[in-house]
Write a protein that holds these residues in place. Structure first.
Motif, PDB file in Angstrom:
ATOM      1  N   ILE A 156     -12.311   0.652  -5.249  1.00 36.57           N
ATOM      2  CA  ILE A 156     -12.527   1.776  -6.173  1.00 36.57           C
ATOM      3  C   ILE A 156     -11.429   1.830  -7.238  1.00 36.57           C
ATOM      4  O   ILE A 156     -11.740   1.838  -8.437  1.00 36.57           O
ATOM      5  N   PRO A 157     -10.136   1.841  -6.857  1.00 30.94           N
ATOM      6  CA  PRO A 157      -9.114   1.818  -7.912  1.00 30.94           C
ATOM      7  C   PRO A 157      -9.121   0.524  -8.725  1.00 30.94           C
ATOM      8  O   PRO A 157      -8.772   0.528  -9.911  1.00 30.94           O
ATOM      9  N   ALA A 158      -9.533  -0.573  -8.091  1.00 36.83           N
ATOM     10  CA  ALA A 158      -9.611  -1.842  -8.824  1.00 36.83           C
ATOM     11  C   ALA A 158     -10.641  -1.743  -9.942  1.00 36.83           C
ATOM     12  O   ALA A 158     -10.391  -2.187 -11.072  1.00 36.83           O
ATOM     13  N   ILE A 159     -11.779  -1.139  -9.647  1.00 35.47           N
ATOM     14  CA  ILE A 159     -12.821  -0.970 -10.669  1.00 35.47           C
ATOM     15  C   ILE A 159     -12.350  -0.024 -11.765  1.00 35.47           C
ATOM     16  O   ILE A 159     -12.533  -0.297 -12.960  1.00 35.47           O
ATOM     17  N   ILE A 160     -11.717   1.079 -11.364  1.00 34.68           N
ATOM     18  CA  ILE A 160     -11.184   2.028 -12.355  1.00 34.68           C
ATOM     19  C   ILE A 160     -10.158   1.336 -13.252  1.00 34.68           C
ATOM     20  O   ILE A 160     -10.189   1.475 -14.478  1.00 34.68           O
TER      21      ILE A 160
ATOM     22  N   CYS B 139      -2.861   0.825 -16.158  1.00 34.67           N
ATOM     23  CA  CYS B 139      -4.087   0.276 -15.584  1.00 34.67           C
ATOM     24  C   CYS B 139      -3.963  -1.244 -15.394  1.00 34.67           C
ATOM     25  O   CYS B 139      -4.542  -1.788 -14.454  1.00 34.67           O
ATOM     26  N   TYR B 140      -3.189  -1.921 -16.244  1.00 40.18           N
ATOM     27  CA  TYR B 140      -2.957  -3.356 -16.054  1.00 40.18           C
ATOM     28  C   TYR B 140      -2.219  -3.591 -14.736  1.00 40.18           C
ATOM     29  O   TYR B 140      -2.569  -4.469 -13.950  1.00 40.18           O
ATOM     30  N   ILE B 141      -1.187  -2.790 -14.514  1.00 40.52           N
ATOM     31  CA  ILE B 141      -0.366  -2.926 -13.315  1.00 40.52           C
ATOM     32  C   ILE B 141      -1.189  -2.568 -12.082  1.00 40.52           C
ATOM     33  O   ILE B 141      -1.140  -3.262 -11.062  1.00 40.52           O
ATOM     34  N   SER B 142      -1.956  -1.504 -12.173  1.00 41.88           N
ATOM     35  CA  SER B 142      -2.793  -1.078 -11.054  1.00 41.88           C
ATOM     36  C   SER B 142      -3.807  -2.159 -10.695  1.00 41.88           C
ATOM     37  O   SER B 142      -4.025  -2.452  -9.512  1.00 41.88           O
ATOM     38  N   PHE B 143      -4.423  -2.759 -11.690  1.00 43.62           N
ATOM     39  CA  PHE B 143      -5.401  -3.813 -11.434  1.00 43.62           C
ATOM     40  C   PHE B 143      -4.732  -5.003 -10.742  1.00 43.62           C
ATOM     41  O   PHE B 143      -5.275  -5.551  -9.773  1.00 43.62           O
TER      42      PHE B 143
ATOM     43  N   THR C 270       0.829  -1.209   0.000  1.00 38.35           N
ATOM     44  CA  THR C 270       0.000   0.000   0.000  1.00 38.35           C
ATOM     45  C   THR C 270       0.859   1.253   0.000  1.00 38.35           C
ATOM     46  O   THR C 270       0.519   2.239  -0.662  1.00 38.35           O
ATOM     47  N   LEU C 271       1.965   1.229   0.709  1.00 40.28           N
ATOM     48  CA  LEU C 271       2.876   2.378   0.694  1.00 40.28           C
ATOM     49  C   LEU C 271       3.466   2.574  -0.706  1.00 40.28           C
ATOM     50  O   LEU C 271       3.552   3.704  -1.203  1.00 40.28           O
ATOM     51  N   PHE C 272       3.840   1.474  -1.344  1.00 42.01           N
ATOM     52  CA  PHE C 272       4.419   1.548  -2.687  1.00 42.01           C
ATOM     53  C   PHE C 272       3.412   2.082  -3.708  1.00 42.01           C
ATOM     54  O   PHE C 272       3.732   2.980  -4.495  1.00 42.01           O
ATOM     55  N   VAL C 273       2.184   1.558  -3.687  1.00 43.89           N
ATOM     56  CA  VAL C 273       1.197   2.009  -4.674  1.00 43.89           C
ATOM     57  C   VAL C 273       0.754   3.447  -4.395  1.00 43.89           C
ATOM     58  O   VAL C 273       0.457   4.187  -5.328  1.00 43.89           O
TER      59      VAL C 273
END
Length: 118
Positions: free
Chosen positions: A71-75, A100-104, A10-13
């Protein structure tokens, strides 16, 4: 162990989304907009709230964590689907991978590690 793994991720993201948000703030139009607000700003805020809610280990903070990672997962999911359909909307890494691939992937990892830490 999973508590610390989740905290580190979570700190990294949060840091990464913050950097992207700062880049968007300086250069404008780096991130797609949701209701006129750059998506990276929303994602950054969600990850910061998720980080703090992970630190406080109460039942309410656990629920807040999952909401603010969802929320970010859906985005990211919507962005990934849009990218797969051929419409480029997500910022890309220097190697050309849509963020967005990396974020998901990170969101799914955060959900799993938090679940395992509970």
């Amino acid at each position: 162990m999973f508590y610390w793994i989740t905290l580190i991720i979570t700190l990294f993201v949060s840091y990464s989304a913050g950097n992207l948000s700062f880049t968007d703030w300086k250069q404008k139009n780096v991130c797609p907009k949701i209701g006129g607000v750059p998506a990276c700003y929303i994602v950054f805020l969600c990850f910061v709230i998720a980080t703090f809610s992970h630190i406080f280990t109460t039942l309410v903070s656990c629920k807040v964590y999952f909401v603010f990672v969802a929320i970010p997962a859906i985005i990211a999911f919507v962005g990934s689907i849009t990218e797969l359909k051929g419409k480029t909307i997500c910022p890309k890494t220097t190697s050309g991978i849509p963020m967005c691939y990396i974020s998901f992937a990170f969101c799914l990892t955060l959900i799993l590690t938090k679940y395992l830490s509970i």
